[in-house]
Design a protein around this motif. Structure first.
Motif, PDB file in Angstrom:
ATOM      1  N   TYR A 165       0.970  -1.077  -0.013  1.00  0.00           N
ATOM      2  CA  TYR A 165       0.138  -0.032   0.105  1.00  0.00           C
ATOM      3  C   TYR A 165       0.792   1.096  -0.061  1.00  0.00           C
ATOM      4  O   TYR A 165       0.342   2.430  -0.287  1.00  0.00           O
ATOM      5  N   ASP A 166       2.107   1.113   0.564  1.00  0.00           N
ATOM      6  CA  ASP A 166       3.014   2.118   0.649  1.00  0.00           C
ATOM      7  C   ASP A 166       3.538   2.769  -0.938  1.00  0.00           C
ATOM      8  O   ASP A 166       4.665   3.464  -1.040  1.00  0.00           O
ATOM      9  N   GLN A 167       3.344   1.712  -2.035  1.00  0.00           N
ATOM     10  CA  GLN A 167       4.066   1.961  -3.096  1.00  0.00           C
ATOM     11  C   GLN A 167       3.040   2.520  -4.167  1.00  0.00           C
ATOM     12  O   GLN A 167       1.818   2.062  -4.216  1.00  0.00           O
ATOM     13  N   PRO A 168       3.508   3.533  -4.982  1.00  0.00           N
ATOM     14  CA  PRO A 168       2.470   3.973  -6.018  1.00  0.00           C
ATOM     15  C   PRO A 168       2.143   2.877  -7.047  1.00  0.00           C
ATOM     16  O   PRO A 168       3.036   2.137  -7.491  1.00  0.00           O
TER      17      PRO A 168
END
Lengths: 361, 391
Positions: free
Chosen positions: B383-386
């Motif tokens: 979730y913390d990667q685009p």
């Protein structure tokens, strides 16, 4: 600790069976809730209020159940009772402002920003603290990548999603938020707008990575939790220009409430709007389309007896300790998010300065 | 991690055992997925059923409440010590103990490893790197130890002395695991708890293995080369990210249901003069013939063991000891499930190329620097990667 006092028992002069009957109606539905919520151990009642275990009656002796014996009856002072009703979060005189008082540690902007952090309102069998904490952690991780503004049903948003078939690979849609559903990572919101004289409703998943940006154009709240009745309203109510300029808002101010009452189109309707307690519909105009029987039904529905239905309130509300815990957890992660954003800004400034000094683009 | 074991023990010891759940059902399954064979309710009885696990709780009136609590804490501490001493970290740390015997090699078309007991917690949505959404079932792997190994030669003796209805074994149809004698039974105990919760007979099952009593006993069909001896520790990293697993669990109990809900029968017309025939079965047999065994009729729906096959493990969380398994598994939240290497042929062939740790994961298999808190499948998007879609 709360000092519990028992309300006065009926006089023992009445017959034994009548006494037990009277005690059932007196105590059965009044005090059990307080007993469940009592934090401190229940103190034994005074001898005056204690009923004997074996009650003499005509066919011998009747064994009195503990709830009628006065064994578990707590003693509650009026002040303690008031405090209990205030903490429980349910009751006819309860309002949202009073619930907010007890969560004074968490600032109110957290509850506005992270409405989906609340646990779902389902049976306890289907809830798990580890899964809920994972949902909250993943929500905050996603918010490091994209800025999700605070919005409510009635606000106007512009959402850009990735679309490989679009010319710029991005598809932008502007609309009025009519619905906001589910909790955690399953949160979805629906935007409604008119496109070429056609009503379009699009449901987006708030934490989907294919969303490039969510821009808040107008922060507003309506009188209802959902605006599904706009499907049977004139199209002027949900026509929003795609080139709308965002209106500035302040986080400290309360969310402005749009108290307009919508006049629906004549029936047939998609749903029986008069039976759902909508406050945003012009009711006089609505009732003019209905028969007397339907109007009577609608009026009876809106009599607001539900504010006295405690079980309904209990089942359809998140338990206050769980909500408190969820917001505290989110508040800690929110502060970490702000630090992360500050660090990112500093590093981006550094990289700008370095690129200027070295002369690179 | 060992530090979490004690917390798990106390948490799980106070958690209720699996209980009957009545849930309104939704017709989300199709006829094609139903099993078209005759099966009996008593086939799904949990074993061992010849040993009573719980008994009426004794109230020791000679003890004061303080002493009762102190004794309970003393018992729980002994359980924690037993769990910690038999954990994989203790085995790795101790210099005095002998190293384990030569570990068996993965033999294609022969090896079948032991499985894990898990507790299904809930569902978490995730996204792939191509933008596709996937629902993952979050399963927690509690403390578990190997209890007993029954070799294939002793299966006949083990089964025949224990079946509640021995006439079932006299029939021509016998389960293949019993007739082929290719695999043995591996008994695994999970969720250590306070011995005072159980009967002496139940605690005696674990005494022979030198283990504290546990809430759940499961058995797995395991090949002899992958057998484990009593006391061996089964851990989270027994399965790796990318391994396909089968999850076997008791389905949600939907209560007494009619034929329309239970067997997707048509029922009758709602109108047009239909007299008291709207949700009924209709005829039970034909031409005055007998009603055959297994005729579909109303009854309790659900609460049967079912398997979800070939589900990949997409993510492993070492902090809470979680496996994120793609898709949905049978059973309600907080129910036990068995997780094992998939029996599907394509998965077995892929395991021949990339063999898993045999017979189970040991500390020496750990990578340098240990495991990070979250291990993701390469196709999964954290979730913390685009999201970056290819043009």
């Amino acid at each position: 600790s709360i000092q519990l006092e028992m309300p006065p028992a009926p006089s023992a002069a009445a017959g034994s069976c009548a006494l037990s009957l009277g005690s059932r109606f007196l105590f059965g539905c009044r005090v059990t809730a307080a007993h469940r919520f009592a934090a401190s151990p229940v103190q034994p009642p005074s001898p005056l209020h204690q009923q004997p275990h074996l009650q003499p009656c005509r066919q011998g002796r009747r064994w009195l159940r503990p709830e009628f014996r006065g064994v578990y009856k707590p003693r509650l002072s009026p002040e303690a009772m008031k405090e209990f009703w205030r903490l429980s979060g349910i009751g006819p005189d309860h309002s949202r402002a009073k619930v907010a008082d007890q969560q004074a540690e968490v600032p109110p902007e957290i509850k506005r920003l992270y409405q989906e952090a609340l646990p779902p309102i389902v049976s306890q069998d289907y809830r798990d603290p580890i899964v809920e904490s994972l949902h909250r952690a993943e929500m905050m991780r996603r918010r490091r990548v994209i800025n999700i503004p605070e919005f409510h049903v009635g606000s106007i948003l512009a959402v850009s999603v990735m679309d490989k078939h679009a010319p710029n690979k991005v598809n932008r849609f502007v609309g009025l938020c009519i619905l906001r559903r589910h909790t955690g990572l399953f949160t979805t919101f629906t935007l409604r707008n008119m496109v070429d004289q056609v009503c379009v409703q699009i449901e987006y998943e708030l934490y989907s990575p294919s969303i490039v940006s969510i821009q808040l154009l107008k922060l507003e709240r309506r009188l209802d939790d959902n605006l599904l009745y706009l499907m049977d309203a004139p199209h002027s109510h949900c026509t929003i220009p795609f080139d709308m300029v965002p209106e500035p808002y302040s986080r400290n101010d309360p969310v402005p409430v749009n108290r307009e009452r919508v006049r629906l189109n004549p029936p047939p309707w998609m749903c029986k709007w008069h039976l759902h307690g909508y406050q945003g519909i012009d009711l006089e105009h609505l009732y003019s389309y209905l028969s007397d029987k339907d109007v009577a039904k609608a009026i009876e529905f809106s009599k607001a007896y539900k504010r006295y239905d405690l079980l309904d309130q209990y089942l359809n509300r998140v338990p206050v300790p769980d909500a408190d815990y969820a917001f505290k957890d989110i508040f800690i992660q929110h502060q970490e998010l702000l630090q992360h954003q500050q660090q990112q800004q500093q590093s981006s400034k550094k990289s700008e300065v370095i690129s200027k000094l070295t002369g690179t683009a | 991690a060992p530090a979490l074991s004690s917390q798990l023990i106390v948490a799980m010891a106070t958690a209720p055992h699996t209980w009957l759940r009545l849930v309104p059902s939704c017709r989300s399954y199709s006829k094609a997925t139903r099993l078209h064979k005759i099966d009996y309710p008593w086939k799904d009885e949990p074993k061992p059923h010849w040993v009573r696990q719980f008994e009426a709780r004794r109230v020791d009136a000679d003890l004061t409440p303080e002493n009762r609590d102190w004794l309970r804490q003393w018992r729980l501490q002994r359980v924690r010590d037993a769990v910690a001493s038999s954990s994989e970290a203790a085995a790795a740390a101790s210099p005095l103990k002998e190293p384990p015997a030569a570990r068996p090699l993965w033999t294609p078309r022969v090896s079948q490893r032991c499985g894990l007991v898990g507790i299904k917690l809930g569902i978490l949505p995730m996204w792939y790197r191509n933008g596709q959404k996937v629902h993952t079932t979050v399963v927690q792997i509690p403390d578990q130890r190997v209890l007993r190994w029954v070799p294939p030669e002793d299966l006949g003796n083990y089964a025949s002395l224990r079946e509640m209805r021995p006439y079932r074994l006299n029939q021509s149809f016998l389960p293949r695991w019993l007739t082929q004698q290719r695999w043995g039974l591996q008994l695994v105990g999970a969720v250590p708890a306070d011995p005072a919760n159980f009967t002496a007979q139940w605690c005696g099952i674990f005494k022979a293995a030198g283990l504290p009593p546990m809430r759940k006993i499961s058995r797995f069909l395991v090949s002899p080369d992958a057998s484990l001896q009593p006391g061996a520790c089964l851990g989270l990293h027994h399965f790796r990210v990318g391994d396909c697993v089968d999850v076997v669990a008791r389905t949600v109990n939907r209560g007494f249901q009619g034929v329309m809900e239970r067997h997707l029968m048509e029922g009758g017309p709602a109108a047009h003069g239909s007299t008291k025939f709207h949700r009924k079965m209709g005829s039970a047999a034909g031409g005055g013939g007998p009603i055959y065994r297994g005729k579909r009729m109303p009854g309790v729906m659900g609460n049967r063991f079912r398997a979800a096959r070939s589900l990949p493990v997409l993510r492993v969380n070492t902090k809470h000891r979680l496996l994120f398994i793609k898709g949905f598994t049978p059973g309600p939240p907080h129910s036990y499930c068995q997780i094992m290497d998939s029996w599907m042929l394509d998965v077995r062939r892929s395991l021949d190329a990339n063999p898993p740790p045999m017979p189970t994961y040991f500390a020496e298999d750990a990578p340098e620097g240990g495991y990070p808190e979250d291990v993701y499948h390469p196709d999964l998007l954290p979730y913390d990667q685009p999201l970056e879609l290819p043009d």
